[in-house]
Design an enzyme around this catalytic site. Structure first.
Site, PDB file in Angstrom:
ATOM      1  N   CYS A  80       0.948  -1.117   0.008  1.00 58.39           N
ATOM      2  CA  CYS A  80      -0.002  -0.083  -0.021  1.00 58.39           C
ATOM      3  C   CYS A  80       0.994   1.230   0.014  1.00 58.39           C
ATOM      4  O   CYS A  80       1.910   1.270   0.673  1.00 58.39           O
ATOM      5  CB  CYS A  80      -0.763   0.148   1.162  1.00 58.39           C
ATOM      6  SG  CYS A  80      -1.905  -1.448   1.446  1.00 58.39           S
ATOM      7  N   LYS A 105       5.175  -3.710  -5.828  1.00 57.34           N
ATOM      8  CA  LYS A 105       6.583  -3.518  -6.015  1.00 57.34           C
ATOM      9  C   LYS A 105       7.327  -3.799  -4.732  1.00 57.34           C
ATOM     10  O   LYS A 105       8.254  -4.600  -4.647  1.00 57.34           O
ATOM     11  CB  LYS A 105       6.972  -2.033  -6.309  1.00 57.34           C
ATOM     12  CG  LYS A 105       8.465  -1.691  -6.472  1.00 57.34           C
ATOM     13  CD  LYS A 105       8.791  -2.272  -8.063  1.00 57.34           C
ATOM     14  CE  LYS A 105      10.294  -2.215  -8.161  1.00 57.34           C
ATOM     15  NZ  LYS A 105      10.798  -3.282  -9.107  1.00 57.34           N
ATOM     16  N   HIS A 156      15.280 -34.662 -16.074  1.00 58.38           N
ATOM     17  CA  HIS A 156      14.850 -35.455 -14.718  1.00 58.38           C
ATOM     18  C   HIS A 156      13.459 -35.149 -14.633  1.00 58.38           C
ATOM     19  O   HIS A 156      12.962 -35.600 -13.448  1.00 58.38           O
ATOM     20  CB  HIS A 156      15.922 -35.017 -13.653  1.00 58.38           C
ATOM     21  CG  HIS A 156      17.258 -35.622 -13.812  1.00 58.38           C
ATOM     22  ND1 HIS A 156      17.432 -36.886 -13.467  1.00 58.38           N
ATOM     23  CD2 HIS A 156      18.078 -34.904 -13.766  1.00 58.38           C
ATOM     24  CE1 HIS A 156      18.907 -36.966 -13.742  1.00 58.38           C
ATOM     25  NE2 HIS A 156      19.315 -35.729 -13.972  1.00 58.38           N
ATOM     26  N   TRP A 205      -3.151  -2.450  -1.576  1.00 57.01           N
ATOM     27  CA  TRP A 205      -2.818  -3.673  -2.002  1.00 57.01           C
ATOM     28  C   TRP A 205      -3.418  -4.681  -0.898  1.00 57.01           C
ATOM     29  O   TRP A 205      -2.984  -4.687   0.157  1.00 57.01           O
ATOM     30  CB  TRP A 205      -1.430  -3.965  -2.158  1.00 57.01           C
ATOM     31  CG  TRP A 205      -0.987  -5.332  -2.602  1.00 57.01           C
ATOM     32  CD1 TRP A 205      -1.102  -5.998  -3.996  1.00 57.01           C
ATOM     33  CD2 TRP A 205      -0.773  -6.647  -1.996  1.00 57.01           C
ATOM     34  NE1 TRP A 205      -0.440  -7.273  -3.964  1.00 57.01           N
ATOM     35  CE2 TRP A 205      -0.374  -7.498  -3.054  1.00 57.01           C
ATOM     36  CE3 TRP A 205      -0.615  -6.885  -0.580  1.00 57.01           C
ATOM     37  CZ2 TRP A 205      -0.052  -8.904  -2.344  1.00 57.01           C
ATOM     38  CZ3 TRP A 205      -0.213  -8.234  -0.382  1.00 57.01           C
ATOM     39  CH2 TRP A 205       0.135  -9.255  -1.085  1.00 57.01           C
ATOM     40  N   ARG A 217       3.231   0.268  -5.141  1.00 60.62           N
ATOM     41  CA  ARG A 217       3.008  -0.304  -4.055  1.00 60.62           C
ATOM     42  C   ARG A 217       1.515  -1.113  -3.807  1.00 60.62           C
ATOM     43  O   ARG A 217       1.458  -1.857  -2.807  1.00 60.62           O
ATOM     44  CB  ARG A 217       3.096   0.723  -2.922  1.00 60.62           C
ATOM     45  CG  ARG A 217       4.328   1.490  -2.943  1.00 60.62           C
ATOM     46  CD  ARG A 217       4.571   2.359  -1.751  1.00 60.62           C
ATOM     47  NE  ARG A 217       4.357   1.689  -0.516  1.00 60.62           N
ATOM     48  CZ  ARG A 217       5.728   1.301   0.154  1.00 60.62           C
ATOM     49  NH1 ARG A 217       6.757   1.349  -0.471  1.00 60.62           N
ATOM     50  NH2 ARG A 217       5.497   0.705   1.414  1.00 60.62           N
ATOM     51  N   LYS A 255      10.285 -13.284 -14.754  1.00 60.05           N
ATOM     52  CA  LYS A 255       9.920 -11.866 -15.576  1.00 60.05           C
ATOM     53  C   LYS A 255       8.736 -12.224 -16.583  1.00 60.05           C
ATOM     54  O   LYS A 255       8.002 -11.710 -16.542  1.00 60.05           O
ATOM     55  CB  LYS A 255      11.002 -11.505 -16.415  1.00 60.05           C
ATOM     56  CG  LYS A 255      12.365 -10.676 -16.079  1.00 60.05           C
ATOM     57  CD  LYS A 255      11.970  -9.408 -15.302  1.00 60.05           C
ATOM     58  CE  LYS A 255      11.526  -9.621 -13.911  1.00 60.05           C
ATOM     59  NZ  LYS A 255      12.217  -9.414 -12.885  1.00 60.05           N
ATOM     60  N   GLU A 285      15.361 -16.213 -13.704  1.00 63.00           N
ATOM     61  CA  GLU A 285      14.987 -14.768 -13.485  1.00 63.00           C
ATOM     62  C   GLU A 285      14.140 -14.429 -15.023  1.00 63.00           C
ATOM     63  O   GLU A 285      13.142 -13.963 -14.875  1.00 63.00           O
ATOM     64  CB  GLU A 285      16.241 -13.871 -13.636  1.00 63.00           C
ATOM     65  CG  GLU A 285      15.895 -12.473 -13.686  1.00 63.00           C
ATOM     66  CD  GLU A 285      15.067 -11.756 -12.693  1.00 63.00           C
ATOM     67  OE1 GLU A 285      14.539 -12.520 -11.672  1.00 63.00           O
ATOM     68  OE2 GLU A 285      14.559 -10.604 -12.889  1.00 63.00           O
ATOM     69  N   ASN A 335      -0.654   1.261   6.115  1.00 61.98           N
ATOM     70  CA  ASN A 335       0.077   0.328   5.215  1.00 61.98           C
ATOM     71  C   ASN A 335       0.746  -0.670   6.077  1.00 61.98           C
ATOM     72  O   ASN A 335       1.527  -0.056   7.392  1.00 61.98           O
ATOM     73  CB  ASN A 335       1.203   1.185   4.567  1.00 61.98           C
ATOM     74  CG  ASN A 335       2.234   0.236   3.955  1.00 61.98           C
ATOM     75  OD1 ASN A 335       1.968  -0.947   3.405  1.00 61.98           O
ATOM     76  ND2 ASN A 335       3.527   0.632   3.703  1.00 61.98           N
ATOM     77  N   GLY A 336       0.539  -1.871   6.169  1.00 67.02           N
ATOM     78  CA  GLY A 336       0.916  -2.766   7.081  1.00 67.02           C
ATOM     79  C   GLY A 336      -0.017  -3.705   7.537  1.00 67.02           C
ATOM     80  O   GLY A 336      -1.269  -3.796   6.852  1.00 67.02           O
ATOM     81  N   GLU A 367       5.535 -13.119 -14.277  1.00 68.55           N
ATOM     82  CA  GLU A 367       4.822 -11.950 -13.565  1.00 68.55           C
ATOM     83  C   GLU A 367       4.135 -10.771 -14.608  1.00 68.55           C
ATOM     84  O   GLU A 367       3.150 -10.118 -14.171  1.00 68.55           O
ATOM     85  CB  GLU A 367       5.729 -11.371 -12.697  1.00 68.55           C
ATOM     86  CG  GLU A 367       6.864 -10.524 -13.059  1.00 68.55           C
ATOM     87  CD  GLU A 367       7.777  -9.778 -12.014  1.00 68.55           C
ATOM     88  OE1 GLU A 367       7.383  -9.766 -10.931  1.00 68.55           O
ATOM     89  OE2 GLU A 367       8.885  -9.719 -12.190  1.00 68.55           O
TER      90      GLU A 367
HETATM   91  O1  M6R Z   1      12.621  -4.935  -3.048  1.00 71.40           O
HETATM   92  P1  M6R Z   1      13.023  -6.360  -2.998  1.00 71.40           P
HETATM   93  O2  M6R Z   1      14.244  -6.599  -3.905  1.00 71.40           O
HETATM   94  O3  M6R Z   1      13.294  -6.849  -1.715  1.00 71.40           O
HETATM   95  O4  M6R Z   1      11.917  -7.215  -3.517  1.00 71.40           O
HETATM   96  C1  M6R Z   1      11.750  -8.604  -3.856  1.00 71.40           C
HETATM   97  C2  M6R Z   1      10.893  -9.312  -4.555  1.00 71.40           C
HETATM   98  O5  M6R Z   1       9.545  -8.787  -4.169  1.00 71.40           O
HETATM   99  C3  M6R Z   1      10.956  -8.733  -6.101  1.00 71.40           C
HETATM  100  O6  M6R Z   1      12.180  -8.954  -6.652  1.00 71.40           O
HETATM  101  C4  M6R Z   1       9.901  -9.207  -6.791  1.00 71.40           C
HETATM  102  O7  M6R Z   1      10.233 -10.552  -7.193  1.00 71.40           O
HETATM  103  C5  M6R Z   1       9.919  -8.553  -8.253  1.00 71.40           C
HETATM  104  N1  M6R Z   1       8.564  -8.292  -8.671  1.00 71.40           N
HETATM  105  C6  M6R Z   1      10.569  -9.197  -9.478  1.00 71.40           C
HETATM  106  O8  M6R Z   1      10.350  -8.718 -10.577  1.00 71.40           O
END
Ligand code: M6R
Length: 612
Positions: free
Chosen positions: A2, A607, A508, A74, A27, A489, A485, A100-101, A492
């Site tokens: 949030c 984020k 495997h 969020w 956020r 990408k 990675e 937020n929290g 997501e």
């Molecule tokens: O802010 P951080 O690097 O700690 O965040 C970790 C993950 O939440 C972040 O890398 C997430 O996986 C991204 N959406 C990946 O693109």
């Protein structure tokens, strides 16, 4: 999660807050709301959906006010809808809150408030908190400020809150524990936000609120107190963030802008730290720790998501170059095990935001167990950066797209520099190897520029795979984390199911998935696994899989084996991940755009994950 924005001063609060919320949408963006206090009363407007929908809703309303609080959500407690959106009123509608929290003991507090006759409209923990504050105020006969302080002393969980009171139109109360809160200090005005981006066009003077602190603006004065009511002077810092860096600058999406920024962000990350001409590397933040790091018995990286992938790259680098035993842990798992920490262990958190709740908690645990804790963070002044004994900032600049791109390459750049500097200190590198690594690192920005020129070619490949339902990404050694990675990408931002695997693991299990409908992306550069990876490509082709390969320039052998080859410049194996990840970022980006996805704000994601 949030985003929160609040304002008290002489400007129109609503447009300022809406603009700020848009900057914080990374956020969370499932609903948004605003509470405004003026001489006609305290009013709340909220709406399911993005901040733009709230903005539309406000268009023909009487919203002139110089005091307000706003929120982009969020969802944690209760589905995203108008009712669960923040702000929330207290029962008397005299108090309003944004939060937020997560208030972990909200259920017990709610039960006791219900017994006292309180009723609740929403399913949120936040409505419980504001009624708890109101109840304390009523029963103690105290001020709202005192009631906030007393209520927060009994709350378990994480919060960044702002509270306003109909009866005190010159007052804003804010507090934090575990969720970030920055206060912008202007001339007769104050701004409150989850990060500095909503603030910087008005003032660069900011105060980062610490955990267990309450900030109160009353009659134009800011006071910072702890939960024991002891006052401490606000420590005002200058934030070094330029407005251009948080705008799209002509790109269609922040993600694309951030992909294109990588030659610069990596150069910024290395600036003043790595000099290939003088064969010098020095990380200011580690100056007092490099000896100790060189004799470390073990390094444990803790991180989540993309940052965890960077940690895996770090594992290969530190083991290979500095011969230190490394483990890479999901922060969320590490924190709930009873991890063994021994003298001489380093625990290094990797986090773009520096606010990820699991990473922060893992680090707190490691500190408590006596480890030396370091941070590799992007956001200056973030909670993780402040908790650690020392650390290295990645200096990638603000990353707004939810999918991490330039933060990943900056993290890998920092880990590479750390590993090289540690190896140099430890004497595990020859002079020649050391010099060669430094010059290879220095050449990375230029080589990424070259890869970015392949954007159209990659877009053409993306067109052919836009409607794929699955993808497999395979790599070996250092490029296994890049395969992970690449898959993250793609899934997501495009919502295509994708798996990353070490190429040799394919046989495997995942090999059962291969048929003519399965796209398989191979990282097949000329490194120590090259021949082995070629065999894995043959295995996929033999089963009619469609192969896209990331290869080195001029590699006709692999080109002739695969359906599509994307050629990247040659490099030293140890720095290759900084190049191989770039085409994968572009491939995911184009596929997602062609599928009509919101690449900067993919569904269900935020984020900065400041909840468990
Ligand atoms: O802010 P951080 O690097 O700690 O965040 C970790 C993950 O939440 C972040 O890398 C997430 O996986 C991204 N959406 C990946 O693109």
């Amino acid at each position: 999660m949030c985003g929160i924005v609040a304002y008290i001063g002489y400007r129109e609060a609503a447009p300022l807050i809406i603009k700020g919320l848009k900057r914080l949408e990374y956020r969370g963006y499932d609903s948004a709301g605003i509470a405004l206090l003026n001489d006609k009363g305290l009013n709340i407007y909220k709406k399911k959906g993005k901040v733009a929908e709230l903005e539309n809703e406000l268009q023909h309303k009487e919203i002139s006010a110089n005091l307000g609080i706003g929120h982009t959500r969020w969802a944690t407690h209760g589905e995203p809808n108008d009712i669960n959106a923040h702000p929330h009123f207290s029962q008397s509608e005299h108090l309003a809150i944004i939060h937020n929290g997560i208030i972990e003991n909200y259920a017990a507090i709610k039960t006791s408030l219900i017994q006292k006759g309180y009723t609740f409209e929403s399913e949120t923990d936040t409505e419980v908190l504001i009624n708890f504050i109101e109840d304390v105020k009523k029963h103690k006969g105290c001020s709202t400020e005192e009631a906030v302080r007393l209520a927060l002393s009994e709350v378990v969980g994480a919060y960044a809150i702002a509270v306003i009171d109909l009866e005190e139109p010159g007052q804003m109360i804010a507090a934090r524990k575990g969720s970030p809160l920055v206060i912008g200090v202007g001339q007769n005005e104050y701004f409150f936000a989850s990060d500095a981006t909503p603030i910087i066009e008005y003032t660069k003077d900011v105060v980062y609120l610490d955990d267990h602190e309450i900030a109160v603006v009353k009659d134009g004065e800011l006071a910072i107190k702890n939960l024991d009511n002891q006052e401490k002077g606000p420590f005002i810092q200058t934030v070094e963030l330029e407005l251009e860096s948080i705008e799209k600058g002509g790109f269609e999406h922040f993600m694309l802008k951030e992909i294109y920024e990588q030659p610069k962000s990596i150069a910024d990350c290395m600036r003043g730290r790595l000099n290939a001409d003088t064969a010098h590397i020095q990380l200011g933040g580690l100056i007092h720790y490099i000896d100790k790091l060189a004799t470390a018995k073990r390094i444990v990286f803790v991180a989540c998501g993309t940052s965890w992938h960077a940690g895996l790259v770090g594992e290969y680098l530190f083991e290979e170059l500095a011969r230190i035993n490394v483990e890479v842990e999901y922060a969320s798992e590490f924190r709930y095990r009873n991890p063994i920490i021994e003298e001489g262990d380093f625990v290094i958190a990797i986090s773009q935001s520096g606010e990820t709740a699991d990473t922060l908690a893992a680090l707190e645990l490691a500190k408590h167990k006596g480890a030396t804790i370091l941070g590799v963070c992007n956001v200056v002044g973030s909670s993780i950066a402040r908790l650690t004994h020392a650390g290295v900032y990645t200096h990638a600049g603000p990353e707004i797209g939810v999918a991490s791109t330039k933060a990943f390459t900056a993290q890998v750049s920092v880990l590479s520099m750390m590993a090289i500097a540690t190896a140099k200190q430890k004497g595990t590198l020859t002079d020649e190897e050391y010099r060669s690594l430094l010059s290879e690192m220095a050449s990375i920005p230029r080589k990424i520029e070259q890869i970015l020129q392949l954007d159209e070619e990659i877009k053409d490949i993306a067109k052919l795979f836009t409607f794929a339902s699955n993808f497999i990404f395979l790599g070996r050694g250092l490029n296994f984390p890049v395969a992970l990675e690449g898959a993250l990408k793609l899934k997501e931002i495009s919502y295509i199911h994708a798996e990353g695997y070490p190429a040799a693991e394919m046989k495997h299990g995942p090999i059962a998935l291969i048929d003519e409908d399965m796209p398989v992306v191979f990282i097949a550069i000329k490194d120590s696994s090259y021949e082995k990876v070629m065999s894995n490509i043959q295995e996929v082709k033999a089963r009619k899989g469609r192969v896209i390969a990331i290869v080195n320039e001029g590699d006709e052998t692999v080109r002739n084996m695969v359906d599509f080859a994307i050629e990247i410049p040659n490099s030293h194996e140890m720095v290759s991940t900084l190049l191989t990840c770039i085409p994968l970022q572009l491939l995911s980006y184009h596929i997602a755009v062609m599928r009509g996805r919101n690449v900067d704000q993919p569904r269900n994601l935020a984020k900065s994950v400041t909840v468990e």
